[in-house]
Scaffold this active site. Structure first.
Site, PDB file in Angstrom:
ATOM      1  N   ARG A   1       0.785  -1.155  -0.116  1.00 22.19           N
ATOM      2  CA  ARG A   1      -0.032  -0.072  -0.107  1.00 22.19           C
ATOM      3  C   ARG A   1       0.743   1.214  -0.087  1.00 22.19           C
ATOM      4  NH1 ARG A   1      -5.301   2.020   1.545  1.00 22.19           N
ATOM      5  NH2 ARG A   1      -4.879   4.092   2.709  1.00 22.19           N
TER       6      ARG A   1
ATOM      7  N   VAL B   1      -6.665   8.011  -1.553  1.00 19.82           N
ATOM      8  CA  VAL B   1      -6.491   6.879  -1.573  1.00 19.82           C
ATOM      9  C   VAL B   1      -7.509   6.254  -0.205  1.00 19.82           C
ATOM     10  CG1 VAL B   1      -5.074   4.799  -1.090  1.00 19.82           C
ATOM     11  CG2 VAL B   1      -4.246   6.530  -2.556  1.00 19.82           C
ATOM     12  N   SER B   2      -8.382   5.391  -0.605  1.00 20.89           N
ATOM     13  CA  SER B   2      -9.376   5.480   0.730  1.00 20.89           C
ATOM     14  C   SER B   2      -8.538   4.482   1.731  1.00 20.89           C
ATOM     15  CB  SER B   2     -10.401   4.501   0.109  1.00 20.89           C
ATOM     16  OG  SER B   2     -11.270   4.832  -0.891  1.00 20.89           O
ATOM     17  N   ALA B   3      -9.123   4.749   2.990  1.00 23.32           N
ATOM     18  CA  ALA B   3      -8.610   3.846   4.090  1.00 23.32           C
ATOM     19  C   ALA B   3      -8.682   2.457   3.853  1.00 23.32           C
ATOM     20  CB  ALA B   3      -9.457   4.273   5.394  1.00 23.32           C
TER      21      ALA B   3
END
Length: 412
Positions: A42, A75-77
């Site tokens: 990530r 960028v989503s959690a």
């Protein structure tokens, strides 16, 4: 041992810790989702973030803002990404369309579909797609197709897909999204209905979408032809008290002009809620039951105490004629619960407060702790008699530009 090795080991440890936390919380239940979230690095898709920032379980990483500081892309959690991947039920060999690019989620999808599947990711912003393409190619996912386009229109060359994942907040369902789905295909979308956003997992059934899952979430709003702005009613004529309506203002908003000059009615209900208990079904119940449902917000710098919501930035509210009402709470003596009250102002405040309190009691008796409503999406113009749930007592149909959305509670 090099600094790069130390960073890699630290990233792996943080990634595993985040996945372990999501498994313990029940967000990740599928071994395949767990595997891809442990595999894809990530932090390499969030340049500019520290390792700790990249692996914050419940925090998105903002990648672009406008000149006013409003978020345009992020960028989503990890929690949101895991939740929506679980909802999508992507299988090996699937063809998947992602609407809203960042790079990371497309990498997860590429891992899930494998070499026999295909992933296309689309965004309206060329800066966002250039970044996504660069990150995907640089991290071994150059086979993911990246397209710059307004996804409200069909994406050329995509054909029919098994799943569509929308990673931007939507107000409506453009026809292109369902037209590109295979029969039985799945659509996962953060859909705003009456001002409340839920990540909804749909299946295409007999020409309409039917929800299988619903999760509370928040997302950067959609841009382009699908963008939609809420309408704001300032009940004092200043930004002190704003009522936000998702589907148009009341028919005669001028009736509220003198509402704040009337005494405030306060009706305590005796209904209590645990501090950590979720409000999702209560929110949806009021959104379905109250024709004039809206969200009230109070500017803290202008607050004169006319209203007293527990949360000044978000209070469930409703308008009827020349009155408006909202929910608030106070702590109970044990400090482990809160009690609900309805406050109302206006020409018929007492009556409206009683109605809202009655709906609160209905929720407490019929829906508290149970499943949320079933959401069905039909093309605009579908006759009422063809809309399941729309004529059920306690249901509601909401007309949008491209669709008619039915909300109804499942049988007890």
């Amino acid at each position: 041992m090099t600094d790069a090795t130390v960073d890699s080991d630290a990233a792996t440890a943080l990634r595993d810790k985040a996945v372990d936390e999501l498994r313990a919380a029940g967000t990740i239940v599928s071994p395949r989702i767990e595997a891809v979230m442990r595999t894809v690095p990530r932090h390499l898709f969030t340049p500019g973030a520290t390792l700790d920032e990249a692996y914050q379980v419940y925090s998105a990483f903002v990648t672009k803002v406008d000149r006013h500081g409003v978020q345009l892309s992020s960028v989503s959690a990890p929690q949101i990404q895991a939740m929506m991947l679980e909802q999508a039920r992507v299988q090996r060999g699937d063809h998947v369309l992602e609407i809203g690019s960042g790079g990371l989620n497309a990498a997860y999808l590429a891992e899930l579909v494998g070499p026999d599947g295909a992933v296309t990711t689309v965004d309206i912003d060329p800066e966002v797609t250039a970044r996504a393409a660069r990150l995907l190619a640089g991290n071994g996912y150059g086979h993911v197709r990246v397209v710059t386009a307004d996804a409200a229109e069909p994406i050329p060359g995509v054909g029919k897909v098994d799943a569509v994942l929308v990673t931007a907040g939507a107000w409506d369902i453009p026809p292109a999204w369902t037209q590109q789905l295979k029969p039985g295909g799945r659509l996962v979308v953060p859909l705003r209905v009456r001002g409340l956003t839920r990540a909804l997992g749909f299946t295409l059934v007999d020409g309409h979408l039917e929800s299988e899952s619903s999760k509370v979430c928040g997302f950067v709003p959609m841009q382009g032809a699908s963008a939609h702005q809420e309408e704001l009613l300032l009940v004092t004529g200043t930004p002190e008290i704003g009522l936000r309506f998702d589907d148009g203002l009341p028919e005669n908003p001028g009736l509220l002009d003198n509402a704040v000059r009337t005494p405030r009615v306060e009706l305590w209900t005796g209904i209590t809620l645990g501090i950590s208990e979720l409000l999702d079904t209560l929110q949806m119940h009021l959104a379905i039951a109250l024709p004039g449902f809206c969200i009230m917000a109070v500017d803290p710098d202008l607050d004169t105490g006319i209203v007293a919501p527990a949360n000044r930035s978000f209070a469930l509210a409703a308008v009827e004629g020349g009155s408006f009402a909202y929910l608030t709470t106070r702590r109970t003596e044990d400090d482990k619960h809160v009690e609900f009250a309805v406050h109302a102002l206006g020409s018929d405040a007492g009556s409206l407060a009683g109605k809202v309190a009655g709906h609160l009691r209905d929720w407490n008796r019929e829906h508290r702790g149970g499943p949320g409503p079933v959401v069905r999406v039909y093309p605009a113009g579908t006759p009422d008699d063809l809309i399941a749930g729309g004529r059920v007592v306690g249901g509601r149909v909401i007309d949008k530009v491209h669709s008619r959305i039915s909300l109804s509670w499942p049988p007890a």
